[in-house]
Motif scaffolding. Structure first.
Motif, PDB file in Angstrom:
ATOM      1  N   GLY A 136      22.875  36.151  30.624  1.00 41.49           N
ATOM      2  CA  GLY A 136      22.837  37.106  31.725  1.00 41.49           C
ATOM      3  C   GLY A 136      23.878  36.821  32.792  1.00 41.49           C
ATOM      4  N   ALA A 137      24.030  35.553  33.144  1.00 45.67           N
ATOM      5  CA  ALA A 137      25.019  35.197  34.163  1.00 45.67           C
ATOM      6  C   ALA A 137      26.443  35.402  33.646  1.00 45.67           C
ATOM      7  CB  ALA A 137      24.814  33.749  34.606  1.00 45.67           C
ATOM      8  N   GLY A 138      26.664  35.124  32.364  1.00 45.97           N
ATOM      9  CA  GLY A 138      27.982  35.368  31.778  1.00 45.97           C
ATOM     10  C   GLY A 138      28.314  36.849  31.759  1.00 45.97           C
ATOM     11  N   LEU A 139      27.323  37.672  31.458  1.00 43.95           N
ATOM     12  CA  LEU A 139      27.516  39.116  31.483  1.00 43.95           C
ATOM     13  C   LEU A 139      27.818  39.597  32.901  1.00 43.95           C
ATOM     14  CD1 LEU A 139      27.433  41.487  29.503  1.00 43.95           C
ATOM     15  CD2 LEU A 139      25.035  41.772  30.082  1.00 43.95           C
ATOM     16  N   TRP A 140      27.136  39.018  33.868  1.00 44.34           N
ATOM     17  CA  TRP A 140      27.370  39.349  35.279  1.00 44.34           C
ATOM     18  C   TRP A 140      28.815  38.993  35.659  1.00 44.34           C
ATOM     19  CZ3 TRP A 140      23.861  36.956  39.658  1.00 44.34           C
ATOM     20  CH2 TRP A 140      24.187  37.527  40.888  1.00 44.34           C
ATOM     21  N   LEU A 141      29.273  37.811  35.243  1.00 47.18           N
ATOM     22  CA  LEU A 141      30.656  37.415  35.523  1.00 47.18           C
ATOM     23  C   LEU A 141      31.653  38.360  34.851  1.00 47.18           C
ATOM     24  CD1 LEU A 141      30.534  33.529  35.268  1.00 47.18           C
ATOM     25  CD2 LEU A 141      31.211  34.869  37.251  1.00 47.18           C
ATOM     26  N   LEU A 142      31.343  38.775  33.642  1.00 53.59           N
ATOM     27  CA  LEU A 142      32.228  39.688  32.933  1.00 53.59           C
ATOM     28  C   LEU A 142      32.306  41.040  33.646  1.00 53.59           C
ATOM     29  CD1 LEU A 142      33.980  39.813  30.409  1.00 53.59           C
ATOM     30  CD2 LEU A 142      32.004  40.713  29.187  1.00 53.59           C
ATOM     31  N   VAL A 143      31.193  41.526  34.153  1.00 45.31           N
ATOM     32  CA  VAL A 143      31.194  42.783  34.912  1.00 45.31           C
ATOM     33  C   VAL A 143      32.032  42.630  36.178  1.00 45.31           C
ATOM     34  CG1 VAL A 143      29.721  44.332  36.273  1.00 45.31           C
ATOM     35  CG2 VAL A 143      29.027  43.644  33.980  1.00 45.31           C
ATOM     36  N   LEU A 144      31.893  41.483  36.859  1.00 46.75           N
ATOM     37  CA  LEU A 144      32.701  41.248  38.054  1.00 46.75           C
ATOM     38  C   LEU A 144      34.194  41.222  37.716  1.00 46.75           C
ATOM     39  CD1 LEU A 144      30.664  38.517  39.973  1.00 46.75           C
ATOM     40  CD2 LEU A 144      30.934  40.922  40.569  1.00 46.75           C
ATOM     41  N   ALA A 145      34.531  40.616  36.595  1.00 44.97           N
ATOM     42  CA  ALA A 145      35.935  40.556  36.189  1.00 44.97           C
ATOM     43  C   ALA A 145      36.468  41.956  35.893  1.00 44.97           C
ATOM     44  CB  ALA A 145      36.090  39.652  34.966  1.00 44.97           C
ATOM     45  N   PHE A 146      35.688  42.791  35.216  1.00 43.19           N
ATOM     46  CA  PHE A 146      36.127  44.161  34.941  1.00 43.19           C
ATOM     47  C   PHE A 146      36.196  44.986  36.226  1.00 43.19           C
ATOM     48  CE2 PHE A 146      35.322  43.663  30.339  1.00 43.19           C
ATOM     49  CZ  PHE A 146      36.440  44.323  29.851  1.00 43.19           C
ATOM     50  N   GLN A 147      35.343  44.705  37.204  1.00 43.51           N
ATOM     51  CA  GLN A 147      35.414  45.420  38.474  1.00 43.51           C
ATOM     52  C   GLN A 147      36.682  45.068  39.235  1.00 43.51           C
ATOM     53  OE1 GLN A 147      31.751  44.491  40.494  1.00 43.51           O
ATOM     54  NE2 GLN A 147      30.636  46.152  39.491  1.00 43.51           N
ATOM     55  N   GLU A 148      37.164  43.835  39.057  1.00 50.10           N
ATOM     56  CA  GLU A 148      38.403  43.429  39.719  1.00 50.10           C
ATOM     57  C   GLU A 148      39.595  44.154  39.091  1.00 50.10           C
ATOM     58  OE1 GLU A 148      40.615  41.727  42.549  1.00 50.10           O
ATOM     59  OE2 GLU A 148      38.437  41.539  42.408  1.00 50.10           O
ATOM     60  N   SER A 149      39.713  44.093  37.778  1.00 49.62           N
ATOM     61  CA  SER A 149      40.730  44.856  37.054  1.00 49.62           C
ATOM     62  C   SER A 149      40.409  44.811  35.560  1.00 49.62           C
ATOM     63  CB  SER A 149      42.142  44.315  37.305  1.00 49.62           C
ATOM     64  OG  SER A 149      42.410  43.201  36.509  1.00 49.62           O
ATOM     65  N   MET A 200      38.211  33.321  32.162  1.00 48.50           N
ATOM     66  CA  MET A 200      36.994  33.479  32.967  1.00 48.50           C
ATOM     67  C   MET A 200      36.899  32.369  34.011  1.00 48.50           C
ATOM     68  SD  MET A 200      33.989  35.195  33.354  1.00 48.50           S
ATOM     69  CE  MET A 200      33.462  35.913  31.844  1.00 48.50           C
ATOM     70  N   LEU A 201      37.226  31.154  33.620  1.00 52.34           N
ATOM     71  CA  LEU A 201      37.192  30.036  34.564  1.00 52.34           C
ATOM     72  C   LEU A 201      38.227  30.224  35.669  1.00 52.34           C
ATOM     73  CD1 LEU A 201      35.857  27.374  35.267  1.00 52.34           C
ATOM     74  CD2 LEU A 201      37.500  26.237  33.769  1.00 52.34           C
ATOM     75  N   VAL A 202      39.415  30.683  35.315  1.00 49.26           N
ATOM     76  CA  VAL A 202      40.444  30.964  36.322  1.00 49.26           C
ATOM     77  C   VAL A 202      39.970  32.075  37.247  1.00 49.26           C
ATOM     78  CG1 VAL A 202      42.800  31.830  36.656  1.00 49.26           C
ATOM     79  CG2 VAL A 202      42.328  30.144  34.869  1.00 49.26           C
ATOM     80  N   PHE A 203      39.321  33.093  36.689  1.00 48.13           N
ATOM     81  CA  PHE A 203      38.776  34.173  37.518  1.00 48.13           C
ATOM     82  C   PHE A 203      37.764  33.636  38.513  1.00 48.13           C
ATOM     83  CE2 PHE A 203      35.405  37.270  38.315  1.00 48.13           C
ATOM     84  CZ  PHE A 203      36.136  38.287  38.910  1.00 48.13           C
ATOM     85  N   VAL A 204      36.877  32.757  38.051  1.00 45.32           N
ATOM     86  CA  VAL A 204      35.854  32.197  38.945  1.00 45.32           C
ATOM     87  C   VAL A 204      36.512  31.407  40.073  1.00 45.32           C
ATOM     88  CG1 VAL A 204      33.991  30.496  39.085  1.00 45.32           C
ATOM     89  CG2 VAL A 204      34.000  32.175  37.248  1.00 45.32           C
ATOM     90  N   ILE A 205      37.539  30.631  39.757  1.00 44.27           N
ATOM     91  CA  ILE A 205      38.208  29.823  40.772  1.00 44.27           C
ATOM     92  C   ILE A 205      38.927  30.706  41.791  1.00 44.27           C
ATOM     93  CG2 ILE A 205      40.097  28.180  41.125  1.00 44.27           C
ATOM     94  CD1 ILE A 205      39.249  26.930  38.397  1.00 44.27           C
ATOM     95  N   LEU A 206      39.638  31.714  41.301  1.00 44.69           N
ATOM     96  CA  LEU A 206      40.413  32.566  42.204  1.00 44.69           C
ATOM     97  C   LEU A 206      39.557  33.551  43.001  1.00 44.69           C
ATOM     98  CD1 LEU A 206      43.538  33.368  40.002  1.00 44.69           C
ATOM     99  CD2 LEU A 206      43.334  31.719  41.870  1.00 44.69           C
ATOM    100  N   HIS A 207      38.401  33.898  42.485  1.00 47.50           N
ATOM    101  CA  HIS A 207      37.509  34.849  43.165  1.00 47.50           C
ATOM    102  C   HIS A 207      36.161  34.186  43.458  1.00 47.50           C
ATOM    103  CE1 HIS A 207      40.428  37.376  40.983  1.00 47.50           C
ATOM    104  NE2 HIS A 207      40.363  38.106  42.087  1.00 47.50           N
ATOM    105  N   TRP A 208      36.211  33.010  44.035  1.00 44.33           N
ATOM    106  CA  TRP A 208      35.014  32.199  44.238  1.00 44.33           C
ATOM    107  C   TRP A 208      33.962  32.914  45.083  1.00 44.33           C
ATOM    108  CZ3 TRP A 208      32.480  28.566  42.028  1.00 44.33           C
ATOM    109  CH2 TRP A 208      31.517  27.848  42.719  1.00 44.33           C
ATOM    110  N   ASN A 209      34.400  33.649  46.109  1.00 41.56           N
ATOM    111  CA  ASN A 209      33.420  34.300  46.988  1.00 41.56           C
ATOM    112  C   ASN A 209      32.539  35.295  46.240  1.00 41.56           C
ATOM    113  OD1 ASN A 209      34.182  32.932  49.278  1.00 41.56           O
ATOM    114  ND2 ASN A 209      35.763  34.424  49.805  1.00 41.56           N
ATOM    115  N   LYS A 210      33.108  36.005  45.274  1.00 38.86           N
ATOM    116  CA  LYS A 210      32.323  36.974  44.511  1.00 38.86           C
ATOM    117  C   LYS A 210      31.625  36.345  43.310  1.00 38.86           C
ATOM    118  CE  LYS A 210      35.516  40.044  43.683  1.00 38.86           C
ATOM    119  NZ  LYS A 210      36.188  41.284  43.267  1.00 38.86           N
ATOM    120  N   ALA A 211      32.222  35.304  42.733  1.00 41.22           N
ATOM    121  CA  ALA A 211      31.752  34.788  41.448  1.00 41.22           C
ATOM    122  C   ALA A 211      30.901  33.529  41.547  1.00 41.22           C
ATOM    123  CB  ALA A 211      32.957  34.521  40.546  1.00 41.22           C
TER     124      ALA A 211
END
Length: 91
Positions: free
Chosen positions: A18-31, A45-56
């Motif tokens: 569920g949390a991985g799916l949530w992260l994937l949705v956040l990544a698609f919302q970004e671009s 995904m890990l790079v996305f989490v680091i660069l978008h820490w406030n959301k992820a």
């Protein structure tokens, strides 16, 4: 006891999913490129989490909690398995 540990591992796996799916949705919302990269390559995904820490950070930390449940269940499970066969002393 082993059923409890298996349940713990299943719950942890579902939390991770569920949390991985949530992260994937956040990544698609970004671009679309973040989403596709996260879907196809795990390090993205890990790079996305680091660069978008406030959301992820919330889904990432929930994912780590689910992973902890899976690890605890997996580490404790072999201790409750069936007894191993003993080898006679003459061999």
């Amino acid at each position: 006891m082993s059923a409890l540990l298996m349940g713990l591992m299943i719950v942890g796996g579902l939390i991770c999913f569920g949390a991985g799916l949530w992260l994937l949705v956040l990544a698609f919302q970004e671009s679309v490129w973040w989403g596709l990269g996260s879907l196809l390559l795990s390090p993205v995904m890990l790079v996305f989490v680091i660069l978008h820490w406030n959301k992820a950070k919330v889904p990432f930390l929930i994912n780590l909690g689910g992973l902890a449940l899976v690890i605890v269940g997996a580490v404790m499970l072999p201790n409750y398995g069936p007894p191993t066969a003993s080898v006679p002393a003459g061999y």
